[in-house]
Design a protein around this motif. Structure first.
Motif, mmCIF file in Angstrom:
data_model
loop_
_atom_site.group_PDB
_atom_site.id
_atom_site.type_symbol
_atom_site.label_atom_id
_atom_site.label_comp_id
_atom_site.label_asym_id
_atom_site.label_seq_id
_atom_site.Cartn_x
_atom_site.Cartn_y
_atom_site.Cartn_z
ATOM 1 N N ARG A 268 0.836 -1.208 0.000
ATOM 2 C CA ARG A 268 0.000 0.000 0.000
ATOM 3 C C ARG A 268 0.870 1.257 0.000
ATOM 4 N NH1 ARG A 268 -1.540 3.796 3.004
ATOM 5 N NH2 ARG A 268 -0.565 3.040 4.883
ATOM 6 N N LEU A 269 1.910 1.262 0.805
ATOM 7 C CA LEU A 269 2.796 2.430 0.881
ATOM 8 C C LEU A 269 3.540 2.648 -0.439
ATOM 9 C CD1 LEU A 269 4.266 1.864 4.438
ATOM 10 C CD2 LEU A 269 2.749 3.732 3.745
ATOM 11 N N LEU A 270 4.034 1.577 -1.023
ATOM 12 C CA LEU A 270 4.788 1.695 -2.266
ATOM 13 C C LEU A 270 3.886 2.006 -3.455
ATOM 14 C CD1 LEU A 270 7.349 -1.218 -1.837
ATOM 15 C CD2 LEU A 270 7.725 1.228 -1.460
ATOM 16 N N ASP A 271 2.612 1.654 -3.356
ATOM 17 C CA ASP A 271 1.673 1.904 -4.449
ATOM 18 C C ASP A 271 1.495 3.396 -4.715
ATOM 19 O OD1 ASP A 271 -0.147 0.803 -6.411
ATOM 20 O OD2 ASP A 271 -1.756 1.647 -5.188
ATOM 21 N N ASP A 272 1.721 4.217 -3.706
ATOM 22 C CA ASP A 272 1.584 5.666 -3.862
ATOM 23 C C ASP A 272 2.801 6.304 -4.537
ATOM 24 O OD1 ASP A 272 -0.909 5.595 -2.696
ATOM 25 O OD2 ASP A 272 -0.179 6.130 -0.702
ATOM 26 N N LEU A 273 3.864 5.555 -4.695
ATOM 27 C CA LEU A 273 5.074 6.090 -5.329
ATOM 28 C C LEU A 273 4.925 6.090 -6.850
ATOM 29 C CD1 LEU A 273 7.885 4.234 -3.358
ATOM 30 C CD2 LEU A 273 7.314 6.654 -3.209
ATOM 31 N N PRO B 244 5.793 4.976 -10.512
ATOM 32 C CA PRO B 244 6.198 3.617 -10.927
ATOM 33 C C PRO B 244 7.708 3.411 -11.010
ATOM 34 C CG PRO B 244 4.376 4.380 -12.266
ATOM 35 C CD PRO B 244 4.799 5.547 -11.413
ATOM 36 N N LEU B 245 8.434 4.396 -11.512
ATOM 37 C CA LEU B 245 9.879 4.238 -11.646
ATOM 38 C C LEU B 245 10.561 4.162 -10.277
ATOM 39 C CD1 LEU B 245 11.855 3.942 -13.986
ATOM 40 C CD2 LEU B 245 12.276 6.381 -13.854
ATOM 41 N N ALA B 246 10.104 4.957 -9.324
ATOM 42 C CA ALA B 246 10.670 4.924 -7.970
ATOM 43 C C ALA B 246 10.385 3.580 -7.316
ATOM 44 C CB ALA B 246 10.090 6.062 -7.132
ATOM 45 N N ARG B 247 9.164 3.098 -7.465
ATOM 46 C CA ARG B 247 8.787 1.803 -6.887
ATOM 47 C C ARG B 247 9.634 0.683 -7.500
ATOM 48 N NH1 ARG B 247 3.690 2.257 -7.597
ATOM 49 N NH2 ARG B 247 3.638 1.388 -9.675
ATOM 50 N N ARG B 248 9.787 0.737 -8.811
ATOM 51 C CA ARG B 248 10.551 -0.308 -9.505
ATOM 52 C C ARG B 248 12.023 -0.284 -9.088
ATOM 53 N NH1 ARG B 248 10.984 -1.110 -15.848
ATOM 54 N NH2 ARG B 248 11.848 -3.185 -15.826
ATOM 55 N N ALA B 249 12.614 0.901 -8.992
ATOM 56 C CA ALA B 249 14.015 1.008 -8.576
ATOM 57 C C ALA B 249 14.189 0.446 -7.168
ATOM 58 C CB ALA B 249 14.471 2.471 -8.626
ATOM 59 N N PHE B 250 13.280 0.780 -6.290
ATOM 60 C CA PHE B 250 13.347 0.293 -4.908
ATOM 61 C C PHE B 250 13.247 -1.231 -4.862
ATOM 62 C CE2 PHE B 250 11.097 -0.899 -0.973
ATOM 63 C CZ PHE B 250 12.028 -0.484 -0.041
ATOM 64 N N VAL C 28 18.598 6.823 -9.139
ATOM 65 C CA VAL C 28 18.266 5.569 -8.450
ATOM 66 C C VAL C 28 18.321 5.786 -6.946
ATOM 67 C CG1 VAL C 28 19.058 3.209 -7.967
ATOM 68 C CG2 VAL C 28 19.002 4.045 -10.323
ATOM 69 N N LYS C 29 19.372 6.432 -6.482
ATOM 70 C CA LYS C 29 19.515 6.682 -5.042
ATOM 71 C C LYS C 29 18.367 7.545 -4.518
ATOM 72 C CE LYS C 29 24.535 6.221 -4.867
ATOM 73 N NZ LYS C 29 25.816 6.897 -4.604
ATOM 74 N N ARG C 30 17.977 8.568 -5.273
ATOM 75 C CA ARG C 30 16.847 9.428 -4.855
ATOM 76 C C ARG C 30 15.558 8.615 -4.762
ATOM 77 N NH1 ARG C 30 19.261 13.258 -8.130
ATOM 78 N NH2 ARG C 30 17.873 12.832 -9.879
ATOM 79 N N HIS C 31 15.336 7.750 -5.748
ATOM 80 C CA HIS C 31 14.138 6.905 -5.735
ATOM 81 C C HIS C 31 14.128 5.973 -4.519
ATOM 82 C CE1 HIS C 31 12.626 8.365 -9.449
ATOM 83 N NE2 HIS C 31 13.386 7.648 -10.260
ATOM 84 N N ILE C 32 15.269 5.371 -4.234
ATOM 85 C CA ILE C 32 15.350 4.435 -3.109
ATOM 86 C C ILE C 32 15.153 5.174 -1.792
ATOM 87 C CG2 ILE C 32 16.911 2.891 -1.848
ATOM 88 C CD1 ILE C 32 18.003 2.040 -4.633
ATOM 89 N N VAL C 33 15.769 6.337 -1.658
ATOM 90 C CA VAL C 33 15.585 7.139 -0.442
ATOM 91 C C VAL C 33 14.113 7.510 -0.274
ATOM 92 C CG1 VAL C 33 16.068 9.405 0.590
ATOM 93 C CG2 VAL C 33 17.940 8.001 -0.282
ATOM 94 N N ALA D 68 11.463 5.918 -1.369
ATOM 95 C CA ALA D 68 10.704 4.724 -0.979
ATOM 96 C C ALA D 68 10.984 4.354 0.475
ATOM 97 C CB ALA D 68 11.050 3.556 -1.901
ATOM 98 N N LEU D 69 12.240 4.421 0.877
ATOM 99 C CA LEU D 69 12.581 4.111 2.268
ATOM 100 C C LEU D 69 11.925 5.096 3.228
ATOM 101 C CD1 LEU D 69 16.339 3.110 1.940
ATOM 102 C CD2 LEU D 69 14.434 1.631 2.633
ATOM 103 N N GLN D 70 11.929 6.361 2.869
ATOM 104 C CA GLN D 70 11.256 7.355 3.717
ATOM 105 C C GLN D 70 9.775 7.048 3.835
ATOM 106 O OE1 GLN D 70 12.429 10.906 1.613
ATOM 107 N NE2 GLN D 70 13.925 11.447 3.189
ATOM 108 N N ARG D 71 9.163 6.685 2.734
ATOM 109 C CA ARG D 71 7.734 6.351 2.731
ATOM 110 C C ARG D 71 7.465 5.200 3.696
ATOM 111 N NH1 ARG D 71 3.248 7.297 -0.796
ATOM 112 N NH2 ARG D 71 4.561 9.073 -1.207
ATOM 113 N N CYS D 72 8.326 4.177 3.651
ATOM 114 C CA CYS D 72 8.118 2.993 4.491
ATOM 115 C C CYS D 72 8.495 3.246 5.956
ATOM 116 C CB CYS D 72 8.942 1.821 3.960
ATOM 117 S SG CYS D 72 8.396 1.243 2.340
#
Length: 160
Positions: free
Chosen positions: A103-108, A110-116, A140-145, A147-151
């Motif tokens: 649910r949390l990742l669904d709000d990201l 698509p590219l950020a979710r996929r990179a994470f 990639v690092k920005r996307h992962i950060v 997603a991690l912040q979201r979680c």
């Protein structure tokens, strides 16, 4: 009035889509609970069935996604060696955690979710993810950060 006038119809509508009367009853109930608990529900609804259908369709989508995620988890669990198998309670907690992460990742985006997911689940390096997605390592690092912040900070966002 909305409930008494349309509950039976909504339950039938859901039953036709789900093919299961118990799931239909649960989601019909959840639809009205969502309406009652939402601050954005209008006081006057011109087209109640269209409105209920929209809310219920979102719940049906969530239902299908949860079932798909649960099937994937159970398939992975079935392939795990016996010592990895866990108690029913531990499996239920893990499934709820997976549903919440989904649910949390669904709000990201698509590219950020996929990179994470490529980084965290597939174990790919930032360079591998960047190459596969055609973006820079910094992106990639920005996307992962993100997603991690979201979680990691989801509880703070919901408790305010």
């Amino acid at each position: 009035m909305l409930y008494s006038d349309h509950h039976g119809w909504l339950k039938g509508w859901l039953h036709r889509r789900l093919g299961n009367s118990d799931h239909a009853a649960d989601l019909a109930h959840d639809t009205f609970i969502r309406l009652l608990s939402s601050e954005r529900t209008p006081t006057v609804i011109d087209e109640p069935r269209a409105f209920l259908t929209t809310v219920a369709q979102n719940l049906v989508s969530n239902h299908w996604r949860r079932q798909k995620l649960e099937r994937a988890y159970l398939e992975a669990l079935a392939q795990a060696p016996e010592p990895v198998a866990s108690s029913p309670e531990a499996r239920a907690i893990l499934l709820e955690t997976l549903f919440e992460l989904d649910r949390l990742l669904d709000d990201l985006p698509p590219l950020a979710r996929r990179a994470f997911l490529m980084s965290q689940l597939d174990g790919q390096t930032h360079a591998q993810v960047a190459d596969a997605l055609g973006i820079s390592i910094a992106t990639v690092k920005r996307h992962i950060v993100r997603a991690l912040q979201r979680c990691c900070f989801a509880d703070l966002a919901f408790t305010g």
